[in-house]
Design a protein around this motif. Structure first.
Motif, PDB file in Angstrom:
ATOM      1  N   ASP A 393       0.854  -1.178   0.000  1.00  0.00           N
ATOM      2  CA  ASP A 393       0.000   0.000   0.000  1.00  0.00           C
ATOM      3  C   ASP A 393       0.895   1.234   0.000  1.00  0.00           C
ATOM      4  OD1 ASP A 393      -2.259  -1.521   0.100  1.00  0.00           O
ATOM      5  OD2 ASP A 393      -2.641  -1.236   2.231  1.00  0.00           O
ATOM      6  N   ARG A 394       0.503   2.257  -0.771  1.00  0.00           N
ATOM      7  CA  ARG A 394       1.303   3.490  -0.804  1.00  0.00           C
ATOM      8  C   ARG A 394       0.394   4.698  -0.649  1.00  0.00           C
ATOM      9  NH1 ARG A 394       6.281   5.248  -2.123  1.00  0.00           N
ATOM     10  NH2 ARG A 394       6.954   3.114  -2.584  1.00  0.00           N
ATOM     11  N   GLN A 395       0.732   5.556   0.326  1.00  0.00           N
ATOM     12  CA  GLN A 395       0.055   6.826   0.543  1.00  0.00           C
ATOM     13  C   GLN A 395       1.117   7.915   0.491  1.00  0.00           C
ATOM     14  OE1 GLN A 395      -2.162   6.746   4.199  1.00  0.00           O
ATOM     15  NE2 GLN A 395      -3.349   4.949   3.636  1.00  0.00           N
ATOM     16  N   GLY A 396       1.187   8.644  -0.627  1.00  0.00           N
ATOM     17  CA  GLY A 396       2.237   9.634  -0.794  1.00  0.00           C
ATOM     18  C   GLY A 396       3.600   8.970  -0.781  1.00  0.00           C
ATOM     19  N   SER A 397       4.483   9.396   0.132  1.00  0.00           N
ATOM     20  CA  SER A 397       5.828   8.824   0.217  1.00  0.00           C
ATOM     21  C   SER A 397       5.883   7.623   1.149  1.00  0.00           C
ATOM     22  CB  SER A 397       6.812   9.894   0.710  1.00  0.00           C
ATOM     23  OG  SER A 397       6.435  10.363   2.004  1.00  0.00           O
ATOM     24  N   ARG A 398       4.775   7.286   1.815  1.00  0.00           N
ATOM     25  CA  ARG A 398       4.754   6.172   2.761  1.00  0.00           C
ATOM     26  C   ARG A 398       4.262   4.901   2.074  1.00  0.00           C
ATOM     27  NH1 ARG A 398       1.701   7.467   8.180  1.00  0.00           N
ATOM     28  NH2 ARG A 398       2.544   5.362   8.581  1.00  0.00           N
ATOM     29  N   SER A 399       4.889   3.785   2.409  1.00  0.00           N
ATOM     30  CA  SER A 399       4.456   2.507   1.853  1.00  0.00           C
ATOM     31  C   SER A 399       4.398   1.470   2.971  1.00  0.00           C
ATOM     32  CB  SER A 399       5.395   2.034   0.739  1.00  0.00           C
ATOM     33  OG  SER A 399       6.699   1.802   1.248  1.00  0.00           O
ATOM     34  N   ASN A 400       3.564   0.478   2.790  1.00  0.00           N
ATOM     35  CA  ASN A 400       3.384  -0.592   3.764  1.00  0.00           C
ATOM     36  C   ASN A 400       3.332  -1.913   3.000  1.00  0.00           C
ATOM     37  OD1 ASN A 400       2.889  -2.042   6.090  1.00  0.00           O
ATOM     38  ND2 ASN A 400       0.710  -1.535   6.176  1.00  0.00           N
ATOM     39  N   THR A 401       4.360  -2.730   3.165  1.00  0.00           N
ATOM     40  CA  THR A 401       4.437  -4.013   2.473  1.00  0.00           C
ATOM     41  C   THR A 401       3.776  -5.092   3.321  1.00  0.00           C
ATOM     42  OG1 THR A 401       6.490  -3.374   1.385  1.00  0.00           O
ATOM     43  CG2 THR A 401       5.996  -5.731   1.490  1.00  0.00           C
ATOM     44  N   PHE A 402       3.004  -5.959   2.671  1.00  0.00           N
ATOM     45  CA  PHE A 402       2.315  -7.022   3.399  1.00  0.00           C
ATOM     46  C   PHE A 402       2.442  -8.346   2.665  1.00  0.00           C
ATOM     47  CE2 PHE A 402      -0.779  -5.003   0.584  1.00  0.00           C
ATOM     48  CZ  PHE A 402      -1.379  -6.071  -0.052  1.00  0.00           C
ATOM     49  N   THR A 403       2.417  -9.432   3.428  1.00  0.00           N
ATOM     50  CA  THR A 403       2.380 -10.797   2.891  1.00  0.00           C
ATOM     51  C   THR A 403       1.382 -11.589   3.727  1.00  0.00           C
ATOM     52  OG1 THR A 403       4.210 -11.501   4.331  1.00  0.00           O
ATOM     53  CG2 THR A 403       4.777 -10.754   2.106  1.00  0.00           C
ATOM     54  N   LEU A 404       0.772 -12.587   3.108  1.00  0.00           N
ATOM     55  CA  LEU A 404      -0.180 -13.394   3.873  1.00  0.00           C
ATOM     56  C   LEU A 404      -0.433 -14.729   3.203  1.00  0.00           C
ATOM     57  CD1 LEU A 404      -3.831 -12.519   3.154  1.00  0.00           C
ATOM     58  CD2 LEU A 404      -2.083 -11.038   2.236  1.00  0.00           C
TER      59      LEU A 404
END
Length: 419
Positions: A393-404
């Motif tokens: 997920d990316r919001q502006g310069s922030r990103s959040n990587t996920f695995t499941l």
């Protein structure tokens, strides 16, 4: 002329009766899970059918996942459950009863994570032949008919998270009380491509509707040309006292609909007019490989007054986004899929309280939001799907990587009886 509100007391009584019937059925069969509502919710002949579905996941992410807030988006303010670790993604139990050729009833109860059970459908339906076509008239609680991709997005879907556009524009699955007429065509006669036409009026008491206001007319049409299908949907709402939770990082997870008739502490509200539009396309690509392209988009336009304990302001806003899937069924049991999503809100507030209201509603720091994900799945047995998914997920310069890792079970039925 405003459309009158639907007789919600009668609908509530119907839901209570059907819920009681489902409880008795559940006691009779012990433990069961349910299946997404659709054509198979009702048995084909006079009798009773029970179905179930279950989705479990084990997820890891850099930060809380899904994202707790969507900056710059006018939404219901709900803070989702952080699904890192093991989670009950979704489970449902449904019962379908057919009485003769023309009448039937469906009840479905669902669960998400640690939330209490909720009624997803309590629906009475009549069916009549019209030449080669069919007319279906339904009354009660159900998902609004929007097409397979929009109704199924985030609901035992190929991917684990609710699509960003569906979360922002509709607040998730749009389940409402109403009455709807469906014309199911045989693809013969005038305009053969038209397969389904739905016309309905819905109470619209929950997001994107409000606690008051007139009923919401809605229309859906499905067109099919060979391996290409297209769905379109439109709804007009006039919400009053549409409450949402102030966008605070300390806010706890809740599905409660805020009450704008009392204290406005911790909430903000909207009165005005909302238009919801959506479209989706599914295309089996003309290749030797089993490749499909699926595209869906949602748009909501709000015009009216936004208010909170900090004042009131004239508001105009547009929230829209969509997703694109490329799906390759490698073998009858194994598949790969890619998904790209985007979401954006454009808002205008006018008045002396505009800045304070923008802060309360989480409209500051507006930026385009993106998500990309890939999944590989394997079905060892019919109706059981195991999958591994990774994305960001990316919001502006922030990103959040996920695995499941996920397990999804969607059997056609687990018990039925005809008489």
């Amino acid at each position: 002329m405003p459309i009158p509100s639907l007789p919600h007391k009668a609908i509530d009584r119907l839901q209570h009766l059907l819920l009681g019937a489902a409880a008795l059925l559940g006691m009779a069969i012990g433990s069961a899970q349910a299946h997404e509502l659709g054509a198979k919710a009702l048995p084909e002949t006079t009798g009773l059918r029970l179905g179930g579905a279950l989705a479990l996941s084990q997820a890891q992410a850099d930060e809380a996942w899904p994202a707790l807030k969507l900056p710059g988006i006018l939404s219901n303010g709900e803070t989702p459950v952080d699904r890192r670790g093991g989670a009950l993604e979704h489970a449902t139990l449904d019962a379908g009863l057919r009485l003769g050729q023309h009448f039937g009833a469906v009840l479905a109860v669902g669960w998400h994570d640690s939330d209490p059970a909720h009624v997803e459908a309590a629906w009475l339906q009549g069916e009549w032949a019209a030449g080669q076509d069919q007319l279906l008239l339904g009354l009660g609680r159900n998902r609004l008919p929007m097409g397979r991709l929009l109704e199924g997005g985030g609901h035992f879907d190929r991917f684990a998270t609710m699509p960003l556009a569906k979360r922002a524009v509709l607040g998730g699955d749009w389940i409402d009380d109403g009455i709807s007429l469906r014309w199911q065509r045989s693809h013969e006669g005038f305009f053969e491509a038209l397969e389904t036409l739905d016309l309905g009026v819905w109470r619209a008491r929950s997001f994107p509707g409000g606690a008051a206001g007139s009923g919401a007319p809605a229309a859906h049409a499905r067109l099919v040309w060979g391996d290409l299908s297209l769905d379109g949907f439109a709804a007009l709402l006039r919400p009053e006292m549409r409450g949402a939770h102030v966008q605070d990082s300390r806010a706890a997870h809740t599905h409660a609909q805020p009450d704008c008739s009392g204290s406005l502490s911790g909430i903000f509200c909207f009165d005005g007019r909302s238009e919801v539009l959506s479209g989706s396309l599914a295309w089996l690509l003309p290749t030797q490989a089993d490749l499909r392209l699926e595209l869906a988009g949602l748009l909501r336009r709000d015009r009216g007054q936004l208010y909170s304990i900090n004042g009131a302001s004239d508001y105009r806003g547009t929230t829209g986004g969509g997703w694109l899937d490329l799906i390759w069924q490698v073998t009858p049991k194994a598949g790969l899929a890619l998904r790209g999503e985007t979401l954006r809100g454009v808002q205008t507030l006018e008045g002396s309280s505009a800045l304070l209201l923008a802060r309360d509603a989480g409209l500051l720091g507006s930026t385009r939001i993106w998500r990309a994900a890939a999944t590989a799945s394997y079905a060892p047995w019919p109706a059981l799907r195991l999958s591994a998914e990774a994305g960001s997920d990316r919001q502006g310069s922030r990103s959040n990587t996920f695995t499941l890792l996920r397990l999804v079970w969607t059997p056609d039925e687990f018990w039925s009886r005809s008489w």
